[in-house]
Design a protein around this motif. Structure first.
Motif, PDB file in Angstrom:
ATOM      1  N   MET A 150      37.917  18.771  53.073  1.00 16.59           N
ATOM      2  CA  MET A 150      38.741  19.586  52.214  1.00 16.59           C
ATOM      3  C   MET A 150      38.088  19.680  50.847  1.00 16.59           C
ATOM      4  O   MET A 150      37.656  18.695  50.276  1.00 16.59           O
ATOM      5  CB  MET A 150      40.130  18.950  52.105  1.00 16.59           C
ATOM      6  CG  MET A 150      41.082  19.686  51.231  1.00 16.59           C
ATOM      7  SD  MET A 150      42.764  19.048  51.443  1.00 16.59           S
ATOM      8  CE  MET A 150      43.130  18.691  49.764  1.00 16.59           C
TER       9      MET A 150
ATOM     10  N   ARG B 284      51.125  28.101  57.201  1.00 12.74           N
ATOM     11  CA  ARG B 284      50.845  27.013  58.145  1.00 12.74           C
ATOM     12  C   ARG B 284      50.470  25.776  57.352  1.00 12.74           C
ATOM     13  O   ARG B 284      49.560  25.798  56.524  1.00 12.74           O
ATOM     14  CB  ARG B 284      49.708  27.418  59.074  1.00 12.74           C
ATOM     15  CG  ARG B 284      49.404  26.403  60.162  1.00 12.74           C
ATOM     16  CD  ARG B 284      48.437  26.969  61.182  1.00 12.74           C
ATOM     17  NE  ARG B 284      47.191  27.414  60.579  1.00 12.74           N
ATOM     18  CZ  ARG B 284      46.083  26.677  60.468  1.00 12.74           C
ATOM     19  NH1 ARG B 284      46.066  25.447  60.942  1.00 12.74           N
ATOM     20  NH2 ARG B 284      44.996  27.172  59.908  1.00 12.74           N
ATOM     21  N   GLN B 285      51.176  24.692  57.623  1.00 14.46           N
ATOM     22  CA  GLN B 285      50.943  23.449  56.904  1.00 14.46           C
ATOM     23  C   GLN B 285      49.678  22.784  57.428  1.00 14.46           C
ATOM     24  O   GLN B 285      49.532  22.542  58.627  1.00 14.46           O
ATOM     25  CB  GLN B 285      52.144  22.531  57.091  1.00 14.46           C
ATOM     26  CG  GLN B 285      52.130  21.330  56.219  1.00 14.46           C
ATOM     27  CD  GLN B 285      53.438  20.558  56.307  1.00 14.46           C
ATOM     28  OE1 GLN B 285      54.129  20.595  57.314  1.00 14.46           O
ATOM     29  NE2 GLN B 285      53.779  19.869  55.245  1.00 14.46           N
ATOM     30  N   LEU B 286      48.752  22.463  56.518  1.00 17.70           N
ATOM     31  CA  LEU B 286      47.498  21.804  56.880  1.00 17.70           C
ATOM     32  C   LEU B 286      47.593  20.292  56.747  1.00 17.70           C
ATOM     33  O   LEU B 286      46.979  19.560  57.520  1.00 17.70           O
ATOM     34  CB  LEU B 286      46.356  22.327  56.006  1.00 17.70           C
ATOM     35  CG  LEU B 286      46.085  23.826  56.076  1.00 17.70           C
ATOM     36  CD1 LEU B 286      45.016  24.219  55.070  1.00 17.70           C
ATOM     37  CD2 LEU B 286      45.672  24.214  57.490  1.00 17.70           C
ATOM     38  N   SER B 287      48.332  19.832  55.741  1.00 17.94           N
ATOM     39  CA  SER B 287      48.476  18.390  55.521  1.00 17.94           C
ATOM     40  C   SER B 287      49.705  18.148  54.646  1.00 17.94           C
ATOM     41  O   SER B 287      50.183  19.056  53.974  1.00 17.94           O
ATOM     42  CB  SER B 287      47.239  17.812  54.833  1.00 17.94           C
ATOM     43  OG  SER B 287      47.097  18.355  53.529  1.00 17.94           O
TER      44      SER B 287
ATOM     45  N   HIS C  61      41.170  26.750  51.295  1.00 21.67           N
ATOM     46  CA  HIS C  61      41.953  26.993  52.508  1.00 21.67           C
ATOM     47  C   HIS C  61      43.365  27.503  52.243  1.00 21.67           C
ATOM     48  O   HIS C  61      44.014  28.015  53.144  1.00 21.67           O
ATOM     49  CB  HIS C  61      42.039  25.707  53.341  1.00 21.67           C
ATOM     50  CG  HIS C  61      40.713  25.137  53.677  1.00 21.67           C
ATOM     51  ND1 HIS C  61      39.858  25.721  54.574  1.00 21.67           N
ATOM     52  CD2 HIS C  61      40.078  24.042  53.210  1.00 21.67           C
ATOM     53  CE1 HIS C  61      38.748  25.009  54.652  1.00 21.67           C
ATOM     54  NE2 HIS C  61      38.854  23.981  53.841  1.00 21.67           N
TER      55      HIS C  61
ATOM     56  N   GLU D 120      49.461  20.875  51.673  1.00 18.13           N
ATOM     57  CA  GLU D 120      48.537  22.002  51.580  1.00 18.13           C
ATOM     58  C   GLU D 120      48.935  22.998  52.650  1.00 18.13           C
ATOM     59  O   GLU D 120      49.143  22.620  53.808  1.00 18.13           O
ATOM     60  CB  GLU D 120      47.089  21.576  51.757  1.00 18.13           C
ATOM     61  CG  GLU D 120      46.128  22.741  51.553  1.00 18.13           C
ATOM     62  CD  GLU D 120      44.662  22.365  51.650  1.00 18.13           C
ATOM     63  OE1 GLU D 120      43.831  23.236  51.354  1.00 18.13           O
ATOM     64  OE2 GLU D 120      44.347  21.220  52.021  1.00 18.13           O
TER      65      GLU D 120
ATOM     66  N   THR E  67      48.330  27.093  54.226  1.00 17.97           N
ATOM     67  CA  THR E  67      47.498  28.286  54.287  1.00 17.97           C
ATOM     68  C   THR E  67      48.322  29.446  54.822  1.00 17.97           C
ATOM     69  O   THR E  67      49.287  29.252  55.550  1.00 17.97           O
ATOM     70  CB  THR E  67      46.252  28.028  55.168  1.00 17.97           C
ATOM     71  OG1 THR E  67      45.357  29.142  55.043  1.00 17.97           O
ATOM     72  CG2 THR E  67      46.618  27.838  56.620  1.00 17.97           C
TER      73      THR E  67
END
Length: 131
Positions: A1, A75-78, A105, A128, A130
């Motif tokens: 990241m 969309r949740q990345l983390s 991202h 995070e 996107t």
């Protein structure tokens, strides 16, 4: 990241919510997490909290709804969260989500839950997301 690049806060969502013991019980049935600290007032009265407290996942569910307000369909990345203090039944909680940085991202959104009665932060984190 890639390291986040600070940007001025431009997106913010917030709401106040009070959970009852019935809400904790319903969430326990739905999630399968029936830890007595959430669902057994007699047990909880003997703990350091003195009463039942919210599931962390319940708090995160409300925060995720605020994230959806900021970035619909994102969309949740983390996500990371900490729970420095309890969120008891019957307390008014202030939920906040605020965009704090951009990455290659997506965006980083700060998450916070505060007890309104005393200003204590009960959940703190970031996610995070996107497009």
């Amino acid at each position: 990241m890639t390291a986040p690049k600070p940007v001025p806060a431009r997106d913010h969502a917030a709401l106040d919510r009070t959970f009852s013991q019935a809400d904790f019980n319903a969430f326990a049935r739905l999630s399968g997490d029936d830890n007595p600290i959430h669902v057994d007032p007699e047990f909880s009265a003997r703990t350091r909290f003195g009463q039942t407290v919210a599931h962390g996942a319940l708090l995160c569910s409300v925060l995720r709804g605020l994230v959806e307000t900021i970035m619909p369909g994102g969309r949740q990345l983390s996500q990371t969260t900490q729970y420095p203090a309890p969120s008891p039944a019957g307390e008014v909680l202030h939920f906040e989500a605020e965009t704090v940085a951009e990455t290659d991202h997506g965006v980083v959104i700060a998450l916070k839950v505060t007890r309104l009665s005393d200003g204590v932060i009960t959940c703190l984190g970031q996610t995070e997301v996107t497009a």
